[in-house]
Each structure stands twice: as C-alpha cells, then as structure tokens.
Write an enzyme that holds these catalytic residues in place. Structure first.
Site, PDB file in Angstrom:
ATOM      1  CG  ASP A  34      -9.462 -22.133 -47.721  1.00 24.86           C
ATOM      2  OD1 ASP A  34      -8.745 -21.339 -47.094  1.00 24.86           O
ATOM      3  OD2 ASP A  34     -10.374 -22.803 -47.183  1.00 24.86           O
ATOM      4  CE1 TYR A  37     -16.182 -19.750 -51.066  1.00 26.95           C
ATOM      5  CE2 TYR A  37     -17.672 -21.516 -50.378  1.00 26.95           C
ATOM      6  CZ  TYR A  37     -17.413 -20.172 -50.608  1.00 26.95           C
ATOM      7  OH  TYR A  37     -18.419 -19.249 -50.376  1.00 26.95           O
ATOM      8  CB  SER A  83     -32.723  -1.870 -23.573  1.00 24.17           C
ATOM      9  OG  SER A  83     -33.834  -1.162 -23.082  1.00 24.17           O
ATOM     10  CG  LEU A  84     -31.089  -7.255 -22.070  1.00 27.90           C
ATOM     11  CD1 LEU A  84     -29.765  -7.983 -22.254  1.00 27.90           C
ATOM     12  CD2 LEU A  84     -32.213  -8.245 -21.830  1.00 27.90           C
ATOM     13  CD  GLU A 114     -29.540 -16.757 -24.895  1.00 29.20           C
ATOM     14  OE1 GLU A 114     -29.276 -16.098 -25.916  1.00 29.20           O
ATOM     15  OE2 GLU A 114     -30.696 -16.969 -24.511  1.00 29.20           O
ATOM     16  CE  LYS A 116     -25.772  -6.554 -22.128  1.00 31.17           C
ATOM     17  NZ  LYS A 116     -24.785  -5.677 -22.837  1.00 31.17           N
ATOM     18  CE  LYS A 290     -32.077 -13.795 -24.252  1.00 31.98           C
ATOM     19  NZ  LYS A 290     -31.879 -14.145 -25.673  1.00 31.98           N
ATOM     20  CE  LYS A 314     -23.152  -5.057 -18.729  1.00 32.65           C
ATOM     21  NZ  LYS A 314     -23.353  -3.621 -18.840  1.00 32.65           N
TER      22      LYS A 314
HETATM   23  N1  LIG Z   1     -27.793 -13.779 -26.041  1.00 31.63           N
HETATM   24  C1  LIG Z   1     -28.456 -12.641 -25.919  1.00 31.63           C
HETATM   25  O1  LIG Z   1     -29.653 -12.586 -25.756  1.00 31.63           O
HETATM   26  C2  LIG Z   1     -27.681 -11.369 -26.042  1.00 31.63           C
HETATM   27  C3  LIG Z   1     -26.316 -11.407 -26.238  1.00 31.63           C
HETATM   28  N2  LIG Z   1     -25.594 -10.271 -26.362  1.00 31.63           N
HETATM   29  C4  LIG Z   1     -26.177  -9.067 -26.295  1.00 31.63           C
HETATM   30  N3  LIG Z   1     -25.399  -7.952 -26.398  1.00 31.63           N
HETATM   31  C5  LIG Z   1     -27.581  -8.961 -26.099  1.00 31.63           C
HETATM   32  C6  LIG Z   1     -28.387  -7.780 -26.017  1.00 31.63           C
HETATM   33  C7  LIG Z   1     -29.693  -8.061 -25.833  1.00 31.63           C
HETATM   34 BR1  LIG Z   1     -31.094  -6.769 -25.699  1.00 31.63          BR
HETATM   35  S1  LIG Z   1     -29.999  -9.732 -25.777  1.00 31.63           S
HETATM   36  C8  LIG Z   1     -28.314 -10.115 -25.982  1.00 31.63           C
END
Ligand SMILES: NC(=O)c1cnc(N)c2cc(Br)sc12
Length: 322
Positions: A34, A37, A83-84, A114, A116, A290, A314
């Site tokens: 640090d 830096y 949105s999802l 991934e 959320k 996805k 969720k």
């Molecule tokens: N990894 C992702 O795509 C992702 C992660 N966290 C979120 N809150 C969201 C919302 C959307 Br819309 S995509 C996404």
C-alpha cells in the site's frame, strides 16, 4: 509546458497505477505494498498539480470527481436492460429448460450458472477503452447517469486493458459487501442515525445519493456479468467466452460462475449455493441460468422485457429475523 521526460513519467505512472489498481481491487491479488502504491499516486498528484495541462479524466488521481451533483441526468440505454423470469422450484426450472429445448428443436446446449447478486444493476459504457458513462437500470429503457459515483468504485476499470472495440457496454451489479454494511450501520448507530435495512438498500442508496465522496467512503464493489449486447463484439461465440474476454479487459468477474451441460448440473450448482450463500462476503438471492451460445440466445429472443434464454432460480425465502 511540461518537457517530454515529465510527459513520459506521467504516462508510465498512470499505466503502473491502473495495473496495481486492477491487481488490488479486481484480482484481490496485489503485487505492491500500500505504501509503494501511495507513493506512486502521490508522485502523479504532485506532477499533475505542477502541470494541470497534463490532467486527463481517466487519470487514477481522479476517481473522486467534482462536487455533489444537483440531481441525476436521465440517460437512454442503447440496449434495453432486460429483467429475468423467475423459477422457485426444480419443476419450474425444468419447465423453462423444456420450453427452451423445444424452441431449439431439441438441440443440445450449454448453460452458464451465475450467482444472482442482490445489488443494483448498472450499465457501464466505454469509448476507445475509457469509462465514459455509468447508469442505473431505471425502467430498463431510461436510467440515471451516476457516472461520478461509479468512478469511485475501485473495481470498475477507468481504462480497459487488451484491445477493446471503439464502443463497449458492460452490465454488472454494484453492491455493498456484508462486512462494509455491518460497519456502516455500526457507525450510524454510534451517531444516532437511522440504520440501513440491508446491504442492498444501503448499496442502492449509496449509488443514488448525489455526493461522490460519500460513495467513495463506502467500499462499494461490482461483479460484471454481461455485454450490453452480444452484437457489440461480433467475434464472441457465447456468453462464457464473453465473460472470459471481459476478464481479460480488466473487469471483475465472479469466480463462482460455472458452465453446465445438463439441467441436473444446474440443480447441483443451485443446491451447492443454497448451502454456501451465507458464507459469501456479499448477498445473493438466487442463480441466473443462461443459454450459453449467442446464436441460440438470438433465436430464442425476448418476450416482453424478459429473455426466453435466461431464468432466475431464486433461493428459498428465509424467515425474517425479527
Ligand atoms: N450474473 C448475472 O447475470 C446476474 C447477476 N446478478 C443479478 N442481480 C442479475 C440481474 C440480471 Br437482469 S442478470 C444478473
């Protein structure tokens, strides 16, 4: 006017500081102390004070910009921020998977899983590799220009590495780490101020308040999670490669992302993180699944504002601790 040796030194200092900033805040793997830096940063600050004509907006000395904004200017997203659709159990996840498979004439396809992130979705725009605009999602079409606040987030690169295209939009979720949230509320309690309810609210409030110095003081972070539009970078075949490419440009990509080939593997990932979620230093409320190949994403398209090719699985709601 600064002579060439000073101009050279300024360019060298900026390159070094952007590099060390990336190592520390994006890779969490610093290779400099640090103190060293800070010495480099101070040397650049001193030169810029003596030679204001050398200051550029992307200089590492200018993360905490000007005075508080009067209000936020609205910006229109070049590509709608979608949105999802949600799934709450295995049956609805499997129903999503079957619908997608039918629409793809029973083709096989990989999927990315991934976490959320429970934060605030933002759009980051880079021109010629320089960060020029940051905006909230807003209603998906129009958001708020919060560029000055986002510039203070050290894990958002001001200058990209590698060979970025002239125009690039990247989407991500900015959030307040749980430990920062705890400390912030501790300080507010000591001052007799109202407490934030949760990291999501305190993170959103931090980005949407007007003073960049306040944002800078709260250790906000980002996980980048997609291109604004796959069409912006024609050479990438799928989302997984896009994430790898974004990482090479200097974006902070979540290490728990996983490439899955069957819905069983998706369920395994989901169950793994139902168990692990509370051990993470940030809040998550599910898994985003996805369809990976971009050609399949474009043939599946969007219904209303929700992509057919993604779903948010969720985590089970938890009893609020009263
Ligand atoms: N990894 C992702 O795509 C992702 C992660 N966290 C979120 N809150 C969201 C919302 C959307 Br819309 S995509 C996404």
């Amino acid at each position: 006017m600064a002579d060439d040796s000073i101009v050279q030194r300024v360019a060298e200092l900026r390159r070094e500081l952007h590099y060390h900033n990336h190592r520390y805040y994006v890779m969490d793997d610093p290779v400099i102390s640090d103190f060293d830096y800070d010495m480099l940063l101070q040397e650049l600050r001193t030169i810029e004070e003596e030679h204001p004509e050398l200051v550029t907006p992307d200089s590492p000395t200018h993360r905490i910009g000007g005075d508080p904004a009067e209000g936020f200017v609205q910006v229109e997203h070049r590509h709608t921020m979608l949105s999802l659709g949600n799934a709450f159990d295995d049956e609805s996840l499997e129903a999503w998977y079957r619908r997608v498979r039918n629409l793809l004439d029973d083709a096989d396809f990989s999927m990315t899983c991934e976490l959320k992130i429970d934060g605030l979705a933002v759009s980051l725009v880079y021109e010629d590799g320089v960060f020029v605009q940051g905006a909230t999602r807003g209603n998906g079409f129009v958001g708020e220009n919060v560029t000055q606040n986002l510039r203070t987030i050290r894990s958002i690169p001001l200058v990209l590495q590698g060979d970025p295209p002239p125009y690039l939009e990247v989407r991500g979720e900015v959030y307040m780490p749980v430990e920062s949230f705890r400390r912030l509320n501790e300080e507010r309690a000591e001052r007799g101020e109202q407490l934030f309810a949760n990291p999501r609210n305190s993170g959103a409030g931090t980005i949407r308040q007007l003073d960049p110095k306040v944002t800078a003081s709260r250790n906000m972070q980002i996980w980048a999670y997609s291109l604004g539009d796959a069409g912006d970078v024609p050479g990438l075949p799928d989302h997984w490669e896009a994430l790898e490419w974004l990482k090479s440009l200097g974006f902070r990509i979540n290490p728990n992302n996983r490439l899955c080939y069957t819905v069983e593997e998706v369920k395994d990932y989901y169950r793994e993180f139902v168990e692990r979620r509370h051990g993470l230093p940030y809040e998550v409320d599910g898994v985003v699944v996805k369809v990976n190949p971009f050609n399949y994403q474009s043939s599946l398209g969007v219904v209303g504002r929700e992509p057919r090719w993604a779903v948010a699985y969720k985590f089970p709601a938890e009893r609020a601790v009263t």
